[in-house]
Design a protein around this motif. Structure first.
Motif, mmCIF file in Angstrom:
data_model
loop_
_atom_site.group_PDB
_atom_site.id
_atom_site.type_symbol
_atom_site.label_atom_id
_atom_site.label_comp_id
_atom_site.label_asym_id
_atom_site.label_seq_id
_atom_site.Cartn_x
_atom_site.Cartn_y
_atom_site.Cartn_z
ATOM 1 N N ILE A 4 0.855 -1.186 0.000
ATOM 2 C CA ILE A 4 0.000 0.000 0.000
ATOM 3 C C ILE A 4 0.894 1.240 0.000
ATOM 4 O O ILE A 4 1.767 1.384 0.860
ATOM 5 C CB ILE A 4 -0.905 0.027 1.258
ATOM 6 C CG1 ILE A 4 -1.819 -1.209 1.314
ATOM 7 C CG2 ILE A 4 -1.718 1.321 1.312
ATOM 8 C CD1 ILE A 4 -2.901 -1.264 0.259
ATOM 9 N N SER A 6 0.731 5.199 0.497
ATOM 10 C CA SER A 6 -0.170 6.263 0.968
ATOM 11 C C SER A 6 0.504 7.609 0.763
ATOM 12 O O SER A 6 1.711 7.752 0.950
ATOM 13 C CB SER A 6 -0.539 6.039 2.433
ATOM 14 O OG SER A 6 0.615 5.869 3.215
ATOM 15 N N PHE A 8 0.001 11.826 1.449
ATOM 16 C CA PHE A 8 -0.697 12.944 2.089
ATOM 17 C C PHE A 8 0.025 14.223 1.692
ATOM 18 O O PHE A 8 1.250 14.273 1.688
ATOM 19 C CB PHE A 8 -0.692 12.810 3.613
ATOM 20 C CG PHE A 8 -1.329 11.540 4.104
ATOM 21 C CD1 PHE A 8 -2.709 11.448 4.233
ATOM 22 C CD2 PHE A 8 -0.555 10.436 4.416
ATOM 23 C CE1 PHE A 8 -3.299 10.268 4.671
ATOM 24 C CE2 PHE A 8 -1.131 9.264 4.854
ATOM 25 C CZ PHE A 8 -2.513 9.177 4.981
ATOM 26 N N VAL A 45 -4.593 6.543 -1.326
ATOM 27 C CA VAL A 45 -3.987 5.233 -1.058
ATOM 28 C C VAL A 45 -4.004 4.422 -2.355
ATOM 29 O O VAL A 45 -4.967 4.463 -3.113
ATOM 30 C CB VAL A 45 -4.685 4.455 0.077
ATOM 31 C CG1 VAL A 45 -4.474 5.117 1.416
ATOM 32 C CG2 VAL A 45 -6.148 4.275 -0.178
ATOM 33 N N ARG A 76 4.585 7.096 1.652
ATOM 34 C CA ARG A 76 5.224 5.900 2.232
ATOM 35 C C ARG A 76 4.639 4.643 1.619
ATOM 36 O O ARG A 76 3.523 4.653 1.094
ATOM 37 C CB ARG A 76 5.109 5.903 3.749
ATOM 38 C CG ARG A 76 3.754 5.517 4.255
ATOM 39 C CD ARG A 76 3.785 5.447 5.753
ATOM 40 N NE ARG A 76 2.851 6.426 6.290
ATOM 41 C CZ ARG A 76 2.538 6.516 7.568
ATOM 42 N NH1 ARG A 76 3.096 5.753 8.445
ATOM 43 N NH2 ARG A 76 1.657 7.392 7.966
ATOM 44 N N GLN A 78 4.052 0.462 2.482
ATOM 45 C CA GLN A 78 4.092 -0.593 3.492
ATOM 46 C C GLN A 78 3.522 -1.869 2.900
ATOM 47 O O GLN A 78 2.632 -1.816 2.053
ATOM 48 C CB GLN A 78 3.195 -0.212 4.682
ATOM 49 C CG GLN A 78 3.682 0.959 5.507
ATOM 50 C CD GLN A 78 2.561 1.584 6.319
ATOM 51 O OE1 GLN A 78 1.837 2.454 5.829
ATOM 52 N NE2 GLN A 78 2.401 1.136 7.547
ATOM 53 N N PHE A 83 -2.238 -4.341 6.887
ATOM 54 C CA PHE A 83 -3.637 -3.884 6.805
ATOM 55 C C PHE A 83 -4.579 -5.087 6.788
ATOM 56 O O PHE A 83 -5.644 -5.051 7.407
ATOM 57 C CB PHE A 83 -3.826 -3.007 5.564
ATOM 58 C CG PHE A 83 -2.903 -1.820 5.563
ATOM 59 C CD1 PHE A 83 -3.193 -0.703 6.327
ATOM 60 C CD2 PHE A 83 -1.724 -1.831 4.827
ATOM 61 C CE1 PHE A 83 -2.336 0.396 6.351
ATOM 62 C CE2 PHE A 83 -0.865 -0.756 4.842
ATOM 63 C CZ PHE A 83 -1.159 0.366 5.610
ATOM 64 N N MET A 86 -4.920 -6.536 10.357
ATOM 65 C CA MET A 86 -5.725 -5.757 11.302
ATOM 66 C C MET A 86 -7.201 -5.717 10.970
ATOM 67 O O MET A 86 -8.027 -5.518 11.846
ATOM 68 C CB MET A 86 -5.194 -4.327 11.393
ATOM 69 C CG MET A 86 -3.912 -4.266 12.170
ATOM 70 S SD MET A 86 -3.402 -2.597 12.459
ATOM 71 C CE MET A 86 -4.332 -2.198 13.908
ATOM 72 N N HIS A 87 -7.534 -5.875 9.710
ATOM 73 C CA HIS A 87 -8.931 -5.620 9.321
ATOM 74 C C HIS A 87 -9.640 -6.800 8.698
ATOM 75 O O HIS A 87 -10.824 -6.702 8.385
ATOM 76 C CB HIS A 87 -8.990 -4.402 8.392
ATOM 77 C CG HIS A 87 -8.501 -3.154 9.066
ATOM 78 N ND1 HIS A 87 -9.251 -2.473 9.990
ATOM 79 C CD2 HIS A 87 -7.330 -2.504 8.988
ATOM 80 C CE1 HIS A 87 -8.561 -1.437 10.439
ATOM 81 N NE2 HIS A 87 -7.392 -1.431 9.846
ATOM 82 N N ILE B 7 -7.538 1.478 5.902
ATOM 83 C CA ILE B 7 -6.119 1.831 5.739
ATOM 84 C C ILE B 7 -5.798 3.123 6.490
ATOM 85 O O ILE B 7 -4.818 3.206 7.232
ATOM 86 C CB ILE B 7 -5.761 1.952 4.243
ATOM 87 C CG1 ILE B 7 -5.799 0.557 3.600
ATOM 88 C CG2 ILE B 7 -4.390 2.592 4.048
ATOM 89 C CD1 ILE B 7 -5.718 0.564 2.094
ATOM 90 N N GLN B 9 -7.409 4.335 8.982
ATOM 91 C CA GLN B 9 -7.518 4.080 10.421
ATOM 92 C C GLN B 9 -6.202 3.492 10.962
ATOM 93 O O GLN B 9 -5.698 3.913 12.004
ATOM 94 C CB GLN B 9 -8.671 3.104 10.655
ATOM 95 C CG GLN B 9 -9.082 2.980 12.103
ATOM 96 C CD GLN B 9 -10.157 1.911 12.273
ATOM 97 O OE1 GLN B 9 -10.156 0.883 11.607
ATOM 98 N NE2 GLN B 9 -11.084 2.172 13.166
ATOM 99 N N THR B 10 -5.655 2.544 10.234
ATOM 100 C CA THR B 10 -4.378 1.946 10.659
ATOM 101 C C THR B 10 -3.264 2.988 10.654
ATOM 102 O O THR B 10 -2.466 3.061 11.604
ATOM 103 C CB THR B 10 -3.993 0.786 9.711
ATOM 104 O OG1 THR B 10 -5.055 -0.145 9.701
ATOM 105 C CG2 THR B 10 -2.720 0.096 10.154
ATOM 106 N N LEU B 11 -3.210 3.811 9.606
ATOM 107 C CA LEU B 11 -2.158 4.830 9.534
ATOM 108 C C LEU B 11 -2.292 5.817 10.685
ATOM 109 O O LEU B 11 -1.292 6.255 11.267
ATOM 110 C CB LEU B 11 -2.223 5.563 8.182
ATOM 111 C CG LEU B 11 -1.878 4.698 6.960
ATOM 112 C CD1 LEU B 11 -2.084 5.498 5.671
ATOM 113 C CD2 LEU B 11 -0.437 4.192 7.033
ATOM 114 N N MET B 13 -3.557 5.154 13.640
ATOM 115 C CA MET B 13 -3.085 4.456 14.852
ATOM 116 C C MET B 13 -1.559 4.530 14.951
ATOM 117 O O MET B 13 -0.998 4.729 16.020
ATOM 118 C CB MET B 13 -3.490 2.976 14.814
ATOM 119 C CG MET B 13 -4.952 2.706 15.075
ATOM 120 S SD MET B 13 -5.222 0.908 14.981
ATOM 121 C CE MET B 13 -7.004 0.843 15.077
#
Lengths: 89, 452
Positions: A4, A6, A8, A45, A76, A78, A83, A86-87, B7, B9-11, B13
């Motif tokens: 992934i 991301s 910003f 993302v 970045r 990863q 991900f 966790m989900h 995604i 949400q994880t970032l 955290m």
């Protein structure tokens, strides 16, 4: 490896083009992409495949960070595993 | 398909809620390093640790970069040294501690634990030597941590060992007085010690463990705290549910790191320790979670109930997320390492007595508590005895890590820096328990039936 990316940043014209150009140069393939403006912040993302590139994951990571700095973007990359862990059950 | 919300949400955290892996700890068996000559034993200890753990740092750093999650500590735990060194003729075991310290530095880890003895039922000659060596071992090394198990639910409490540990804590404080009695921050006295704990200062590689294993300790008080802001004023059922879900996510990440590290190091995966381990950073505090549940200040009435719910929900959520759970698993309440606990202790609301009550319902025990430098060895032993009794009767692990900070008194504080944080000196009762400790002997194991 599926990863992934991301991004910003303050919004401006050409961010997606800039990021994709950096990825294309490293031969990293973009599989999916989602972008929005969140609280005035450009937020993107991307799901990418690094397996098409000759560079190692560490080299891709380093290059993205360096290019991000030059372009004024917070980029970045990863592993997608974190991900998923966790989900997804 | 991309799920942007998950995604982000994880970032969030990772970036703002201090989500990290607190430790990847490699457990190493050293039983085969025993030798009649203590210096040869120390050489073997050094060689074996370096051989086993040589890739620990590069592998964990690689995982950190790849997953984008900080692994705050890389550590090593070893077989309790009393078991390894007692084949040697030496009178003290400091040379082995020095070898552990050198090996830890060579491997680049943050701490090495296992300068330990298990004496719940009684002391061997080697156990005695190890306990006597602890103050110098901690004063003369930088990264070595020591622990002694003085009681268990099956064996009762070894009151002679408890009396000895009061003196050892005092001596350690005196020998490290120039560093705020820092040696005591690396010394834990346990009841019902666990053999696969990845957290310091109490980590050791128990005799029932394999040749080598990777144990991982997770963290995440900031993530739980942030999640709880969404259920303000709601019934506790909703609070428990939310904590379970959050703990599940945190532990899944721990499981991923543990499996990946074990695969890449070529050693078996041991356990994931489901602990909520705070740091002194703002936003990473267990005390602030309890306050979020409705307490004005952590330590006031209601604190024990809030902590009981938190501890239980963390375990329930985490259990399902990992293939193998172990270690201490629960909420930690180390005073100096938790920004909210430090504030609560400074305000006088959080006392040693309340902390003792809290340890009945949560992980570990009286942890990283600084007490006046003139606290007697007998009083420290009595505090250890109380805490061990809670562990023995309630069939849980309890521990004491007290720092009688040399030359300091209530109103002062001692700064250890880094994750060890800042400890305000907390008052203890001045009345003596010397006659109780002087009795020595053994407190029998409790009855396991007729429980009321």
């Amino acid at each position: 490896m599926k990863a992934i990316v991301s991004v910003f940043s303050k919004d401006r014209i050409g961010i997606i083009a800039d990021v994709c150009a950096v990825l294309a140069k490293m031969r990293v393939n973009v599989l999916d992409l989602s972008q929005t403006i969140m609280d005035g912040l450009f937020t993107m993302v991307m799901l990418v495949d690094t397996g098409t590139s000759d560079l190692s994951f560490g080299e891709i990571q380093e290059s993205l960070a360096k290019n991000g700095e030059a372009l004024g973007l917070n980029i970045r990359i990863q592993s997608k595993d974190i991900f998923d862990a966790m989900h997804q059950v | 398909m991309l799920n942007t919300i998950d995604i982000l949400q994880t970032l969030d955290m990772l970036d703002r809620q201090h989500l990290d892996i607190r430790t990847v700890t490699m457990g190493i068996n050293l039983l085969d390093c025993a030798h009649p000559d203590i210096d040869e034993c120390a050489r073997r200890v050094y060689d074996k640790i370096c051989r086993r753990a040589e890739n620990l740092l590069p592998v964990t750093r690689g995982i950190e970069a790849e997953l984008g999650i900080p692994i705050v500590n890389k550590r090593i735990s070893v077989t309790p040294i009393a078991m390894v060194a007692q084949a040697s003729a030496g009178e003290d075991y400091v040379p082995v501690a020095a070898a552990m310290d050198r090996a830890a530095k060579t491997c680049g880890v943050d701490f090495i634990g296992g300068f330990s003895a298990l004496v719940q039922k009684g002391l061997t000659d080697g156990d005695k030597k190890l306990i006597d060596s602890i103050p110098r071992a901690l004063a003369e090394t930088d990264l070595v941590c020591a622990s002694v198990n003085v009681g268990s639910t099956k064996a009762g409490l070894n009151m002679d060992a408890i009396a000895a540990m009061g003196r050892v804590v005092k001596e350690t404080a005196a020998l490290t007085a120039d560093r705020g009695s820092l040696g005591c921050a690396k010394l834990v006295v346990f009841c019902n010690a666990v053999e696969d704990n990845p957290f310091m200062a109490g980590a050791f590689h128990g005799p029932g463990e394999p040749e080598c294993a990777v144990n991982v300790g997770v963290s995440g008080p900031g993530v739980v705290h942030t999640a709880l802001k969404n259920v303000r004023g709601r019934p506790f059922d909703e609070v428990a549910e939310l904590i379970k879900k959050t703990a599940f996510r945190i532990t899944r990440m721990g499981q991923l790191v543990a499996r990946t590290a074990a695969d890449r190091l070529g050693v078996p995966f041991g356990v994931v320790d489901l602990s909520l381990a705070p740091t002194p950073a703002v936003g990473d505090s267990v005390a602030r979670i309890l306050e979020e549940m409705g307490l004005e200040v952590c330590g006031t009435h209601g604190t024990t109930a809030a902590l009981a719910l938190l501890n239980d929900a963390v375990k329930k959520g985490g259990l399902m997320a990992s293939g193998r759970v172990g270690g201490l698993s629960g909420a930690f309440i180390p005073v100096s390492e938790d920004e909210g606990m430090i504030a609560a202790a400074r305000s006088g609301v959080l006392t040693v007595d309340k902390l003792e009550a809290m340890t009945c319902v949560c992980s570990v025990g009286l942890d990283m508590i600084a007490v006046p430098g003139d606290t007697t060895a007998d009083t420290i032993s009595a505090i250890i005895a109380d805490e061990a009794a809670i562990g023995m009767v309630n069939n849980k692990t309890t521990a004491v890590r007290l720092i009688p900070a040399a030359g300091l008194d209530v109103g002062d504080s001692v700064d250890f820096g880094g994750l060890l944080g800042t400890a305000p000196i907390m008052p203890v009762h001045p009345e003596s328990a010397a006659a109780l400790i002087a009795r020595g002997g053994h407190i029998p194991a409790p009855l396991h039936s007729l429980k009321n």
